[in-house]
Design a protein around this motif. Structure first.
Motif, PDB file in Angstrom:
ATOM      1  N   VAL A 184       0.597  -0.955   0.445  1.00  0.00           N
ATOM      2  CA  VAL A 184      -0.361   0.078  -0.024  1.00  0.00           C
ATOM      3  C   VAL A 184       0.819   1.037  -0.399  1.00  0.00           C
ATOM      4  N   PHE A 185       0.157   2.705  -0.319  1.00  0.00           N
ATOM      5  CA  PHE A 185       1.234   3.584  -0.494  1.00  0.00           C
ATOM      6  C   PHE A 185      -0.295   5.085  -0.031  1.00  0.00           C
ATOM      7  N   VAL A 186       0.382   5.193   1.459  1.00  0.00           N
ATOM      8  CA  VAL A 186      -0.090   6.600   2.170  1.00  0.00           C
ATOM      9  C   VAL A 186       0.653   7.222   2.068  1.00  0.00           C
ATOM     10  N   PRO A 187       0.100   8.685   0.506  1.00  0.00           N
ATOM     11  CA  PRO A 187       1.083   9.346   0.750  1.00  0.00           C
ATOM     12  C   PRO A 187       0.668  10.257   1.844  1.00  0.00           C
ATOM     13  N   GLY A 188       1.384  11.739   2.234  1.00  0.00           N
ATOM     14  CA  GLY A 188       1.421  12.315   3.288  1.00  0.00           C
ATOM     15  C   GLY A 188       1.953  11.752   4.931  1.00  0.00           C
ATOM     16  N   TYR A 189       1.715  10.573   4.415  1.00  0.00           N
ATOM     17  CA  TYR A 189       1.752  10.537   5.821  1.00  0.00           C
ATOM     18  C   TYR A 189       2.466  11.093   6.966  1.00  0.00           C
ATOM     19  N   ALA A 190       1.464  11.830   8.318  1.00  0.00           N
ATOM     20  CA  ALA A 190       2.463  11.716   9.388  1.00  0.00           C
ATOM     21  C   ALA A 190       2.338  11.344  10.646  1.00  0.00           C
ATOM     22  N   ALA A 191       2.906  10.648  11.251  1.00  0.00           N
ATOM     23  CA  ALA A 191       2.972  10.465  12.639  1.00  0.00           C
ATOM     24  C   ALA A 191       1.568   9.271  12.786  1.00  0.00           C
ATOM     25  N   GLY A 192       1.714   8.663  12.237  1.00  0.00           N
ATOM     26  CA  GLY A 192       0.115   7.947  11.892  1.00  0.00           C
ATOM     27  C   GLY A 192      -0.886   8.025  11.119  1.00  0.00           C
ATOM     28  N   ASN A 193      -0.802   9.692  10.918  1.00  0.00           N
ATOM     29  CA  ASN A 193      -2.025   9.927  10.133  1.00  0.00           C
ATOM     30  C   ASN A 193      -1.748   9.920   8.447  1.00  0.00           C
ATOM     31  N   ARG A 194      -3.142   9.433   8.188  1.00  0.00           N
ATOM     32  CA  ARG A 194      -3.363   8.784   6.741  1.00  0.00           C
ATOM     33  C   ARG A 194      -4.029   9.991   6.140  1.00  0.00           C
ATOM     34  N   PRO A 195      -4.011  11.130   5.743  1.00  0.00           N
ATOM     35  CA  PRO A 195      -4.215  12.571   5.680  1.00  0.00           C
ATOM     36  C   PRO A 195      -5.527  12.282   4.083  1.00  0.00           C
ATOM     37  N   PHE A 196      -4.569  11.011   3.606  1.00  0.00           N
ATOM     38  CA  PHE A 196      -5.346  10.946   2.306  1.00  0.00           C
ATOM     39  C   PHE A 196      -5.615   9.415   1.705  1.00  0.00           C
ATOM     40  N   GLY A 197      -5.686   9.057   2.630  1.00  0.00           N
ATOM     41  CA  GLY A 197      -5.834   7.325   2.589  1.00  0.00           C
ATOM     42  C   GLY A 197      -5.261   6.145   2.321  1.00  0.00           C
ATOM     43  N   THR A 198      -5.458   5.421   1.961  1.00  0.00           N
ATOM     44  CA  THR A 198      -4.316   3.968   1.888  1.00  0.00           C
ATOM     45  C   THR A 198      -4.824   3.404   0.318  1.00  0.00           C
ATOM     46  N   TRP A 199      -3.671   2.980   0.066  1.00  0.00           N
ATOM     47  CA  TRP A 199      -4.294   3.512  -1.443  1.00  0.00           C
ATOM     48  C   TRP A 199      -3.033   1.748  -1.891  1.00  0.00           C
ATOM     49  N   PRO A 200      -4.349   0.822  -2.355  1.00  0.00           N
ATOM     50  CA  PRO A 200      -3.171  -0.675  -2.378  1.00  0.00           C
ATOM     51  C   PRO A 200      -3.273  -0.839  -3.763  1.00  0.00           C
ATOM     52  N   ALA A 201      -2.114  -1.162  -3.829  1.00  0.00           N
ATOM     53  CA  ALA A 201      -1.314  -1.858  -5.542  1.00  0.00           C
ATOM     54  C   ALA A 201      -2.233  -2.847  -6.085  1.00  0.00           C
ATOM     55  N   THR A 202      -2.476  -2.604  -7.075  1.00  0.00           N
ATOM     56  CA  THR A 202      -3.186  -3.757  -8.088  1.00  0.00           C
ATOM     57  C   THR A 202      -2.052  -3.748  -8.813  1.00  0.00           C
ATOM     58  N   ARG A 203      -0.934  -3.629  -9.185  1.00  0.00           N
ATOM     59  CA  ARG A 203       0.190  -3.734  -9.720  1.00  0.00           C
ATOM     60  C   ARG A 203       0.968  -3.930  -9.274  1.00  0.00           C
ATOM     61  N   LEU A 204       2.825  -4.230  -9.817  1.00  0.00           N
ATOM     62  CA  LEU A 204       3.780  -4.207  -9.022  1.00  0.00           C
ATOM     63  C   LEU A 204       4.530  -3.978 -10.843  1.00  0.00           C
ATOM     64  N   LEU A 205       5.301  -3.070 -10.952  1.00  0.00           N
ATOM     65  CA  LEU A 205       6.003  -3.721 -11.974  1.00  0.00           C
ATOM     66  C   LEU A 205       7.683  -3.123 -11.459  1.00  0.00           C
ATOM     67  N   THR A 206       9.255  -3.818 -12.338  1.00  0.00           N
ATOM     68  CA  THR A 206      10.053  -3.500 -11.892  1.00  0.00           C
ATOM     69  C   THR A 206      10.747  -3.626 -13.334  1.00  0.00           C
ATOM     70  N   THR A 207      12.626  -3.415 -12.975  1.00  0.00           N
ATOM     71  CA  THR A 207      12.637  -3.551 -14.856  1.00  0.00           C
ATOM     72  C   THR A 207      13.234  -4.717 -14.541  1.00  0.00           C
ATOM     73  N   GLN A 208      13.563  -5.705 -15.806  1.00  0.00           N
ATOM     74  CA  GLN A 208      13.888  -7.057 -15.895  1.00  0.00           C
ATOM     75  C   GLN A 208      15.224  -6.489 -15.557  1.00  0.00           C
ATOM     76  N   GLN A 209      16.368  -6.467 -15.110  1.00  0.00           N
ATOM     77  CA  GLN A 209      18.020  -6.519 -15.118  1.00  0.00           C
ATOM     78  C   GLN A 209      17.316  -6.463 -13.286  1.00  0.00           C
ATOM     79  N   TRP A 210      16.187  -5.315 -12.719  1.00  0.00           N
ATOM     80  CA  TRP A 210      15.943  -6.117 -11.018  1.00  0.00           C
ATOM     81  C   TRP A 210      15.933  -6.742 -11.080  1.00  0.00           C
ATOM     82  N   ASN A 211      14.683  -7.896 -11.744  1.00  0.00           N
ATOM     83  CA  ASN A 211      14.093  -9.220 -11.314  1.00  0.00           C
ATOM     84  C   ASN A 211      15.023  -9.976 -11.869  1.00  0.00           C
ATOM     85  N   ALA A 212      15.335  -9.577 -12.466  1.00  0.00           N
ATOM     86  CA  ALA A 212      16.778 -11.052 -12.818  1.00  0.00           C
ATOM     87  C   ALA A 212      17.670 -10.853 -11.629  1.00  0.00           C
TER      88      ALA A 212
END
Length: 350
Positions: A184-212
């Protein structure tokens, strides 16, 4: 970390560190690999080699999975999440550098209004960001589960076609051969507060070089997050610009949520200054910065405007050498990083 630099004597390391600290790092030509091209047909036309497609993995791509992930991340679990051990350059990998192509930039996207407060120092080794502005909304903490434990990184909402892309480091989506879960991504996190909510990922991507092989030169990743309460991420918080294949050794601002001593992950921290080229064991950019674990994946930005908090992302916090803890390194955003971004922004968020 069995590289040549590890075999240098303590005296030599001290001399190298002092030389670099007292004088600007020497100008260096772009690595030969970064200039690699393929000859085309006909009139000797030269064109860039097509980078490999990014590695991808589905995350919480159903409504049921997203509810489970959001329920999982209680305030207590977030506060107890520990940073990952930062990766290092590995022995035995090829010396491939990110391939450099044509310069490309997407401008930042303004989100909700929010004026800056006070201008900060244009050169900082790691101070709390109190200037407000867009960066305080677009930067956030990332939480995930890896190998049975909960951990944290940092990331940024960026301008994108689907308005749903978070850029971060490769090791913040996959490490030790496995993609992370409960991401999950929590934008604007501040001392436990989540002013803009919690955003779950539906897909994760990375480079082939990091993956391999988890090659530190390609420690770049993106996540696509689902809309929340009918809004996309960029509609809710705005998005920083993003740029690839830019000149090196420029003024940058780096942001993140360091959570290892002396920090605790409760606030946004920044570093700023002119970047230099790593002359030891990677093709990364370097910046004087004392941020610690948990800041991984936070943005490095060009053309950053302190009064608005808007800039153009051009790297991420990646790693440090054990003997130079006041230096942070981030990967060069070349064609491979651009391929990750392009694939992410063209992915359906649901």
């Amino acid at each position: 970390m069995q590289r040549k630099f590890a075999l240098l004597s303590a005296a030599t390391l001290t001399a190298v560190a002092l030389t670099a600290a007292l004088a600007p790092p020497p100008a260096s030509a772009a690595p030969a690999q970064a200039q690699q091209r393929v000859q085309g047909q006909g009139q000797g036309q030269v064109q860039a080699r097509v980078p490999p497609k990014p590695a991808q993995r589905a995350a919480a791509d159903t409504a049921t999975e997203r509810r489970q992930v959001m329920t999982y991340w209680t305030e207590r679990r977030m506060e107890a999440a520990k940073p990952l051990d930062a990766p290092k350059p590995k022995a035995g990998l090829t010396a491939d550098a990110p391939e450099q192509g044509s310069s490309w930039t997407a401008p930042p996207t303004r989100g909700q209004s929010g004026a800056g407060v006070d201008l900060q120092a244009a050169r900082s080794g790691g101070e709390a960001w109190t200037g407000g502005g867009a960066v305080a909304r677009t930067t956030g903490r990332i939480f995930f589960t890896t190998q049975g434990r909960n951990a944290s990184c940092s990331g940024t909402a960026v301008t994108s076609a689907n308005k749903s892309v978070v850029l971060t480091a490769g090791h913040c989506v996959k490490m030790n051969g496995a993609f992370h879960t409960n991401w999950v991504f929590v934008p604007g996190y501040a001392a436990g507060n989540r002013p803009f909510g919690t955003w779950p990922a539906t897909r994760l991507l990375t480079t082939q070089q990091w993956n391999a092989s988890e090659d530190i030169n390609f420690d770049v990743a993106a996540a696509v997050v689902a809309p929340l309460e009918g809004k996309t991420l960029v509609d809710a918080v705005g998005g920083q610009g993003v740029a690839f294949n830019q000149q090196r050794r420029r003024q940058m601002y780096a942001f993140g949520y360091p959570a290892a001593t002396p920090y605790d992950g409760s606030k946004l921290v920044y570093c700023s200054g002119r970047t230099f080229d790593d002359f030891l064991a990677s093709n990364d950019l370097g910046l004087t910065c004392n941020m610690t674990g948990g800041s991984s994946g936070g943005p490095w930005m060009l053309n950053f405007n302190e009064s608005t908090g808007l800039g153009t992302q051009n790297s991420v916090n990646s790693f440090k050498y054990n003997f130079a803890l006041n230096w942070m390194f981030g990967p060069y955003f070349g064609n491979e990083a651009q391929a990750v971004y392009q694939a992410a922004q063209s992915t359906n968020a649901l």
